[in-house]
Motif scaffolding. Structure first.
Motif, PDB file in Angstrom:
ATOM      1  N   CYS A  47       0.824  -1.214   0.000  1.00 22.74           N
ATOM      2  CA  CYS A  47       0.000   0.000   0.000  1.00 22.74           C
ATOM      3  C   CYS A  47       0.857   1.264   0.000  1.00 22.74           C
ATOM      4  N   VAL A  48       2.152   1.131  -0.240  1.00 20.20           N
ATOM      5  CA  VAL A  48       3.037   2.292  -0.201  1.00 20.20           C
ATOM      6  C   VAL A  48       2.526   3.383  -1.140  1.00 20.20           C
ATOM      7  N   GLY A  49       2.501   4.615  -0.645  1.00 24.19           N
ATOM      8  CA  GLY A  49       2.022   5.753  -1.415  1.00 24.19           C
ATOM      9  C   GLY A  49       0.559   6.073  -1.223  1.00 24.19           C
ATOM     10  N   ALA A  50      -0.217   5.132  -0.675  1.00 21.16           N
ATOM     11  CA  ALA A  50      -1.660   5.354  -0.544  1.00 21.16           C
ATOM     12  C   ALA A  50      -1.996   6.368   0.538  1.00 21.16           C
ATOM     13  N   PHE A  51      -1.133   6.497   1.546  1.00 26.14           N
ATOM     14  CA  PHE A  51      -1.440   7.343   2.700  1.00 26.14           C
ATOM     15  C   PHE A  51      -0.734   8.696   2.650  1.00 26.14           C
ATOM     16  N   ARG A  52       0.433   8.747   2.045  1.00 27.97           N
ATOM     17  CA  ARG A  52       1.301   9.912   2.163  1.00 27.97           C
ATOM     18  C   ARG A  52       0.689  11.189   1.587  1.00 27.97           C
ATOM     19  N   SER A  53       0.054  11.103   0.417  1.00 21.51           N
ATOM     20  CA  SER A  53      -0.365  12.322  -0.274  1.00 21.51           C
ATOM     21  C   SER A  53      -1.649  12.928   0.271  1.00 21.51           C
ATOM     22  N   ASP A  54      -2.638  12.090   0.629  1.00 24.96           N
ATOM     23  CA  ASP A  54      -3.961  12.614   0.988  1.00 24.96           C
ATOM     24  C   ASP A  54      -4.349  12.385   2.439  1.00 24.96           C
ATOM     25  N   GLY A  55      -3.464  11.799   3.254  1.00 21.85           N
ATOM     26  CA  GLY A  55      -3.769  11.621   4.660  1.00 21.85           C
ATOM     27  C   GLY A  55      -4.618  10.393   4.928  1.00 21.85           C
ATOM     28  N   VAL A  56      -5.157  10.323   6.147  1.00 20.90           N
ATOM     29  CA  VAL A  56      -5.832   9.112   6.595  1.00 20.90           C
ATOM     30  C   VAL A  56      -6.934   9.481   7.585  1.00 20.90           C
TER      31      VAL A  56
END
Length: 508
Positions: A47-56
């Protein structure tokens, strides 16, 4: 070996606040995670990259929303397990570092015993993934029961030697995770003890019901997790102290009720023209209840009751064909949505052609605040019939102009007559390119009112990263032969699965 799919099939809607430690990526890529420390999430390395740009969103119940107790956090770093193998998905672990801590809830507890879960032990997995193979991700959080299976049996079915220390297998024929559930937690049923992370499967449970899902085994990464928490936060005893934590303090909502349904009453106070009014209850943009199913009288107050309505998020929509809402002169009608005796939403009678309101059916119904509106006057003499609108036969030409985002194949649209909702036009009738500007012309459109709905199958509107598309509806004014246009409606790219605008084609 079957094709690996980064993959809830056959499950049910989760209850609000049932999994306060569940987290979900807020952007285009749907991945789950779990809160294991106030500043750290555990998810899958793929899932790398899924969280970094748009948050969680932590405590997520509706995708991309802070409804029902969810909180949003930005992400400052993603740390993959150093031994992650992209081909076999071995060591499919990743830690997500939050910019700010989450201190209002207890993290999940991590299992440290390689012999847990035992064969056939009941487990629960949750996520916003597809509810069928190849389908769109879900708006609402779903959960499903599955079972741990013997590791050697799993190896034989897959014809692959999965390492038992870092991978485990689960199976419940026809039920399980699917695309968009990757990274989500696998917990022992009726506990907050996490034993696994959703990793991969052979397509999904609806198309490959006999193939086990393969999950990352949490106990196999405990040492790396503890060391990383120590390096990032300085809390070097966090994992060793984890099993000594006191049990979570019960909140206003603890375990989900046995029945995840409720009774919904829709209470209408009509005006003097009840035949103008229709309503619907929508779930995932689809009507599940419509009305009225009778002929109401002038100024009548009427209640429609629906039993066993599933918990979830809904939209209530009222349409008035004349365009004056639930009003007649100084008289104002209204509508109320009542769950199990608690009024959870109000609709004021003061609106035009359409009014919508979001509401939630759940374990803890929240009383709504009545809207402010002019005082309701007692009805005097009701008109014998509604005014008659004149019929127009003129026509016009409209241009539909789109600025697409980076995923134009996700976008479609329809134009419907108003208020009959008959679909008159749909598109696109071509394959648009990424970030393309495109205009479609429709000629000889009768003068009148229309509604245009733009759909996005991914659920992020006309948005790619920081780029926002839009759409416009323009009427061509060619009386002078100069091709001038007048804008009838505009829709920006900031919406979810659907955006609707109303417009009127005028006589020139």
């Amino acid at each position: 070996m079957p094709e690996i799919s980064p993959r809830i099939i056959g499950g049910s809607l989760a209850s609000a606040k049932e999994f306060p430690w569940f987290a979900a990526a807020s952007g285009r890529f749907s991945c789950g995670a779990s809160l294991i420390h106030p500043r750290i999430l555990l998810t899958a390395a793929h899932c790398v990259g899924a969280f970094r740009s748009d948050g969680v969103h932590i405590g997520a119940f509706r995708r991309g929303s802070t409804v029902r107790g969810a909180v949003f956090r930005k992400v400052i770093r993603e740390i993959q397990h150093p031994d992650f193998q992209e081909t076999s998905f071995s060591n499919d672990f990743m830690l997500v570092i939050l910019a700010d801590p989450v201190n209002d809830r207890d993290p999940v507890t991590l299992n440290t015993n390689i012999n847990v879960p035992a064969d056939n032990q009941e487990l629960t997995v949750m996520g916003f993934g597809s509810t069928l193979y190849g389908g769109s991700v879900s708006k609402n959080l779903n959960e499903v029961t599955t079972f741990a299976i013997n590791h050697n049996t799993c190896r034989d079915i897959w014809s692959t030697n999965f390492p038992r220390d870092v991978q485990l297998c689960t199976l419940n024929r026809g039920k399980g995770a699917c695309q968009g559930d990757s990274g989500g937690p696998l917990v022992l049923a009726n506990t907050n003890i996490q034993v696994g992370i959703v990793s991969f499967g052979a397509e999904c449970a609806d198309t490959k019901p006999s193939f086990p899902a393969v999950e990352a085994r949490v106990s196999g990464a405990i040492g790396w997790i503890a060391d990383t928490i120590c390096d990032v936060t300085g809390d070097c005893d966090y994992i060793s102290n984890m099993n000594n934590r006191p049990p979570p303090t019960p909140g206003p909502v603890t375990l989900p009720p046995q029945s995840k349904t409720a009774t919904l009453d829709i209470v209408f106070q009509y005006d003097a023209y009840p035949k103008e009014t229709t309503w619907s209850v929508l779930s995932d943009d689809q009507p599940i209840f419509v009305g009225p199913n009778y002929e109401p009288g002038l100024y009548e107050r009427w209640t429609s009751t629906f039993d066993e309505v599933p918990y979830g998020d809904y939209v209530f929509q009222i349409d008035d064909s004349w365009g004056d809402g639930l009003t007649t002169g100084d008289y104002f009608g209204s509508a109320e949505l009542v769950q199990d005796g608690v009024t959870i939403a109000y609709v004021s009678g003061s609106f035009g052609l359409r009014q919508t309101v979001d509401f939630v059916i759940g374990t803890d119904p929240q009383p709504a605040i009545p809207p402010s509106q002019p005082p309701t006057m007692s009805p005097t003499l009701a008109p014998s019939s509604a005014p008659t609108q004149s019929t127009r036969i003129d026509t016009g030409t409209i241009n539909i102009h789109f600025q697409y985002d980076g995923y134009p194949d996700e976008t479609s649209w329809v134009i419907q007559s108003w208020p009959s909702y008959q679909i008159l036009f749909s598109g696109p009738d071509y394959l648009p390119s990424i970030y393309q500007n495109w205009t479609t012309s429709l000629v000889d459109i009768p003068v009148g009112r229309y509604a245009m709905t733009v759909y996005d199958s991914w659920g992020d509107g006309l948005k790619t990263g920081s780029f926002f598309g839009y759409y416009r509806i323009l009427q061509v004014n060619d009386t002078n032969g100069d091709g001038n246009t007048k804008e009838l409606a505009y829709g920006d790219g900031v919406f979810g699965f659907a955006s609707t605008v109303q417009f009127e084609v005028n006589a020139l």
